[in-house]
Design an enzyme around this catalytic site. Sequence first.
Site, PDB file in Angstrom:
ATOM      1  CG  ASP A 178     -24.652  29.003 -13.180  1.00 31.07           C
ATOM      2  OD1 ASP A 178     -25.615  29.201 -12.775  1.00 31.07           O
ATOM      3  OD2 ASP A 178     -23.519  28.221 -12.805  1.00 31.07           O
ATOM      4  CB  SER A 212     -21.659  24.221 -13.362  1.00 33.21           C
ATOM      5  OG  SER A 212     -21.584  25.582 -12.817  1.00 33.21           O
ATOM      6  CG  ASP A 263     -25.268  24.777 -11.153  1.00 36.19           C
ATOM      7  OD1 ASP A 263     -24.693  25.806 -11.505  1.00 36.19           O
ATOM      8  OD2 ASP A 263     -24.708  24.110 -10.143  1.00 36.19           O
TER       9      ASP A 263
END
Length: 445
Positions: free
Chosen positions: A237, A96, A239
């Site tokens: 971000d 992430s 992901d």
Amino acid sequence: MELIRGISGIRGIVGDTLTESTVTRHLQAFSELQGEGDILLARDSRSHGESFIDAGCTALIKCGRNAVNYGIIPTPTAQFLVEKNKMAGGVVITASHNPTQWNGLKFIDSDGCFINAEKNNRLFEIADSISPSHKNSGSIKKIENGYQPHIEHTLNLSIIDVKAIKNRSFSVVVDAVNGAASLALPEMVEALGCKVQRLFCEPNGDFPRGPEPLAVNLKNLGEAVQLHNADVGFATDPDGDRLAVVDENGLPLSEEYTLAICADGFYNTTNSSKPLVTNLSSTLALDRVAEKYGCSVIRSAVGEINVVNKMKEVNAELGGEGNGGVILPESHYGRDSLVAAAMFLNRMTQDTQKVSEIFKSMPQYVMVKDKIGLGSVDPQSILDKMEQKYSDVKSDKTDGLKLSWDNSWVHIRKSNTEPIIRIYAEAPTQSEVKELVAKVKSILK
């Protein structure tokens, strides 16, 4: 540093706490937990993700599973596909918003939601004791451009007025931090009739800015919005589950206001009376927006699955987290930057206000997101110390400790993804919130 394992799956430093062996053990454990059917594998754009996804596919076929390798797609796309295609589950190889040297695994249940805390713990127990499997009876199927069904479904959501968005011909700059949404997000925005300028939309894992879409990391996006005279800038971000917004002047809105503005548009469109669900660390602006439409806000512990579980419990039609995560059950139960972008553009069509004016029309609060290293300190002792100091203040111990006053609050909790104590606080002004955080940190020393 040990491998971090919790409600958000696992995360570690590549080559140190996270290796191909780690991935293999956890994939085998996940396969053992899930019912019959294929398992989806996907990843964000980090270069080491390729070897990890290969190791994951090998682990699954040795367990007798069919692995469906979608390669680089956003995490919410993986969640959507698992549910849509009635798969046994899915695993996304991603860390992430963590820096490049990190990677991890997020585990998706057959309903498209992340597995819950109890199942996570069982998975970790199995992974720690599992023996190598050598069945070799599964197969691997590779899917290219697997995000297309997700885009199509988003364009057909009942709350999105595609015609109205197309009629406005918005100019949009998309900054995907060279992550998993680098192809899907700009393509979806273009499908809504917008003119798109791509910034950091090469899914090569080279993060040219801080991976979190925080205001401090969006300087280049702001400059690009101004250069192209764009109506809005979108940032995500690595992901692709969180969305932050930059206004037409190149100024970042707090990521807390992505959900608030989407909620304003949602309730204005639907006249829904259902509650809005968010976590304990999200802005009070959400409460004020909900009040405007005669609705309430219900709060859960931090963590997407906690928000999702509460949404299901109260039959909410909208939820999310103040980190830029919007959850719309009509699409799927997961934070989704594609859904958030479509909802934000839809809100922009509801009047002639510019993004800066929409933001100014929202209830205004200032939030500080701080942290302290955990070290050898017992997190519970910190919380006990704070509770004793503020024994006369309204408190909530659902997740760490949240102290609330009439128009401000502070939330102290151990991170789900990093070895730190998070300190979030909010108040109407910068001076008030800084004073609140300073008081808390002085007590924790």
